[in-house]
Design an enzyme around this catalytic site. Structure first.
Site, mmCIF file in Angstrom:
data_model
loop_
_atom_site.group_PDB
_atom_site.id
_atom_site.type_symbol
_atom_site.label_atom_id
_atom_site.label_comp_id
_atom_site.label_asym_id
_atom_site.label_seq_id
_atom_site.Cartn_x
_atom_site.Cartn_y
_atom_site.Cartn_z
ATOM 1 N N GLU A 250 25.474 18.686 -23.692
ATOM 2 C CA GLU A 250 25.339 18.111 -25.030
ATOM 3 C C GLU A 250 26.661 18.327 -25.753
ATOM 4 O OE1 GLU A 250 21.338 18.358 -27.186
ATOM 5 O OE2 GLU A 250 21.512 20.256 -26.121
ATOM 6 N N GLU B 77 13.013 21.786 -20.408
ATOM 7 C CA GLU B 77 14.133 20.870 -20.652
ATOM 8 C C GLU B 77 15.413 21.573 -20.243
ATOM 9 O OE1 GLU B 77 14.335 19.154 -24.623
ATOM 10 O OE2 GLU B 77 16.530 19.198 -24.584
#
Lengths: 281, 466
Positions: free
Chosen positions: A163, A158
């Site tokens: 974020e 990932e």
């Protein structure tokens, strides 16, 4: 009581260090020991020029609450309704709403390019204006293909390009997850704006990803490079392909729950998503 | 102080340029007139750029000093010694001697610490004698700790502050024996700054509530609860009270109600109108829906003044010390005194209960027989309307059982109830209440009327007579 305002005394220092990094990386791009590549050949660009639902040739949706709130105790129910995801005036709008829906207290959307646009290596970038408020958790990230379910996270890899949590409006972070370094042990770095914040204007978030490295940047600032030496487990990013996810989560372990100051609806606005590859490949 | 000198020099140079240009040609449409200096610093290691210090009239004048033994940065800080409870409070304004242009900043910031944990009651800027505090900003109950911490007081709309003198003010004192007092706090690096992270404005009027107000034609009403809220870089919201002039008010019908820039609604004719506001281009949450009606004056009292002790009436000389709203805990009632073409009356709205007190002095009605009140309501109700007359006895205070509302210790009362089906809407009701029951034998220290029910009403001509 005294936590009302925290001033990061190191922020100037950090900026200085970042600028030095850019300088070093930039000036050394011809040095054979540096792994810096320029990805210039456009593979895909969604500029979100057509009003309505996002282009179905590029985007699919995750619907519902997943397992255990998408593995994070997230509170939202993802839909593909126009209330939660739509393109208007050149912008993809992902809206988190506070409403009772199929047992959840919030709705939002999660778009993905799985099976439509998957790629190993390249430059992935998006220009985004983020929401704000405790409990909001938007992300622009890549997930490795699961080879038709034969492989599972975190082995598939990932790459979180961006974020952000809505109660830290000046800070974003970029992270990788793999076997031995997932969840709380993931490897990444945060990037902080000085005299600005991510919810009041658009910013470019991107990576340049090649064999044995991932470079992270915000706007024109390269703020991190992650290589196999940085991760305490297998480097799972030299295999592929990976697909793109854009989502706006509400609640969950990372951002915590919304509080009385959180205003709904909140929107994540995406001006464009562009994917490049190395023209030499 | 080097920085400051350079800045001043710059302004001199700028002014020089403007002057030179203006000698050579006429003003173009794009001419920028000379501005006031955009100096943000107020106190660094001393005052910056010409500052006055005016302690508030009744405050402890020695509260402020410059402390050269404490500083967050540099060599000195502002020191405030807050007196103990009962001794007074610390409070002052620090105006600039000349206006400054603060429109390029977004907040007043400073570092502060205290000798103990404390909350500063009020702190802010915009106290400016030149414009009647037109752009005053107040942050309430600012929490201080014993560690130097940076604080931010956002400017509700910087564009309003192109010529402001009110740089800084504060008021802090012990509000009770339990509140902190007898301590010191320090402020350093006090300045206006462009933080760039003061964002997501959420202005409000009436504290964000949609309020319905019945107002009499020719009456006025000050819009309460004017605030501006920003989200800061900490991710937390900060709310300040903002003076009315930061807002642009509008009325849906100016033939019914108009709003001044000081936030005062004037009702000019009967009808309804909704009052809303904008601050810095953002619509404020909350509104006032005015329902305006004409009202005839209450019947003019005719009793001889020599037989009357008047508490509230234009027909008599009223005793001193009447408090129209004793502001009891848990009350929802809002009160205001109206002046309708010289005739004063009291408006009570959202009644649950309200105290009308006259304890300084109390009334000795030993030789009197009746209480008179005139009441006007437009509300329909299914609840009784009660008028309680309270004698506080000789112990010098009102004593009430807080669970039942009944008098305790040496207090006595009489409760006069108006049944809901006896309440007439839209016309004055006159009540003459005999001082009987428990009051028959104890009415030498009458001290309060307590109204309860659930109507909005006007009150006039409150007096005892014999």
């Amino acid at each position: 009581m005294n936590r009302y305002i925290k001033i990061d005394k190191n922020s100037m220092f950090k900026t200085f260090v970042l600028m030095s990094m850019v300088f070093i990386l930039g000036s050394c791009s011809e040095d054979e020991t540096q792994q810096v590549t320029n990805f210039t050949e456009l593979v895909m660009a969604d500029e979100f020029d057509v009003n309505g639902a996002p282009n179905p040739l590029i985007w699919d949706y995750n619907i519902g609450t997943g397992d255990n709130g998408w593995g994070n105790n997230e509170l939202q129910y993802y839909t593909n309704r126009s209330e939660n995801v739509t393109v208007q005036n050149g912008i993809l709008i992902i809206t988190a709403k506070e409403e009772q829906f199929n047992g959840a207290s919030y709705t939002s959307a999660r778009l993905l390019t799985k099976g439509k646009l998957e790629q190993t290596y390249g430059r992935f970038e998006a220009r985004i204006r983020l929401p704000y408020g405790k409990g909001l958790w938007p992300a622009f990230w890549l997930l490795g293909d699961d080879s038709k379910g034969t492989e599972v996270w975190p082995q598939i890899g990932e790459i979180d390009i961006m974020e952000y949590v809505g109660d830290k409006p000046t800070s974003v972070f970029g992270t990788v997850h793999g076997p031995g370094y997932s969840g709380g042990e993931s490897i990444g770095k945060s990037y902080e704006l000085v005299n600005d914040r991510f919810d009041t204007g658009f910013h470019v978030f991107g990576i340049e990803w090649g064999p044995n490295y991932i470079n992270y940047y915000v706007d024109d600032v390269l703020y991190n490079q992650i290589t196999p030496e940085d991760v305490p487990g297998e480097w799972v990013f030299n295999r592929g392909p990976f697909y793109i996810i854009l989502n706006l989560a509400v609640g969950g372990a990372l951002p915590g729950e919304p509080n009385e100051e959180t205003k709904f609806p909140q929107t994540m606005l995406v001006d464009y998503v562009r994917v490049y590859k190395n023209s030499n490949n | 102080m080097k920085i400051l000198k350079n800045k001043n020099l710059k302004y001199l140079l700028l002014l020089g340029v403007v002057f030179t240009l203006s000698c050579e040609r006429n003003f173009s449409d794009n001419i920028e007139f000379a501005k006031y200096p955009a100096t943000g610093e107020i106190f660094v290691d001393g005052f910056v750029g010409g500052l006055d210090y005016f302690p508030f009239g009744d405050s402890f004048a020695e509260a402020f000093s410059v402390d050269e033994n404490e500083a967050y940065l540099g060599t000195a800080s502002m020191r405030f010694d807050i007196p103990a409870f009962g001794v007074g409070y610390g409070g002052a304004t620090f105006p600039s001697t000349a206006p400054r242009d603060l429109s390029s900043f977004d907040a007043l910031t400073f570092w502060a610490k205290a000798s103990q944990g404390a909350d500063i009651n009020e702190i802010g800027f915009g106290i400016n004698g030149d414009n009647n505090n037109k752009f005053r900003v107040t942050r309430r109950n600012l929490p201080l700790s014993t560690v130097w911490t940076k604080y931010v007081i956002p400017i509700p709309d910087p564009s309003k502050l192109s010529q402001e003198k009110g740089m800084f003010w504060y008021a802090e004192g012990a509000e009770s024996a339990d509140d902190e007092g007898g301590y010191t706090f320090w402020i350093d690096e006090l300045k206006f700054e462009k933080l760039g992270t003061v964002a997501q404005p959420q202005p409000a009027i009436v504290n964000g509530v949609d309020q319905i107000s019945q107002i009499i034609v020719n009456g006025t009403f000050l819009i309460p609860g004017l605030t501006q809220t920003f989200n800061l870089s900490t991710g937390k919201n900060v709310t300040v009270s903002a003076a009315p002039s930061y807002f642009e008010f509008s009325s849906t019908d100016i033939e019914v109600a108009r709003v001044s820039e000081l936030g005062v609604i004037s009702v000019v004719d009967d009808g309804t109108a909704k009052i809303t506001a904008i601050l810095g281009g953002v619509k404020a949450k909350g509104s006032v829906e005015v329902t305006a009606s004409r009202v005839s004056p209450a019947p003019t009292p005719t009793r001889d003044a020599s037989n009357v002790i008047s508490l509230f009436s234009n027909a008599y000389t009223n005793i001193a010390g009447v408090l129209i709203d004793a502001n009891y805990g848990g009350q929802t009632t809002k009160s205001s005194e109206l002046n309708i073409a010289g005739d004063h009356m009291i408006s009570y709205t959202a009644l649950n209960y309200v105290g009308f007190e006259f304890q300084n002095p109390t009334v000795d009605a030993s030789d009197y027989n009746f209480l008179h009140v005139d009441v006007l309501t437009n509300s329909s109700t299914s609840a009784n309307f009660n008028i309680e007359i309270r004698d506080r006895g000789t112990n010098g205070m009102l004593n009430t059982n807080t669970n039942t509302g009944a008098p305790s210790e040496d207090d006595k009362r009489l409760v006069f109830s108006v049944a809901s089906n006896s309440i007439t809407q839209g016309e004055w009701m006159s009540f003459d209440i005999p001082l009987t029951g428990d009051l028959a034998s104890q009415k030498g220290n009458l001290a309060a009327l307590i109204f309860s029910g659930d109507i909005d009403f006007l009150l006039d001509n409150v007096y005892f007579y014999k």
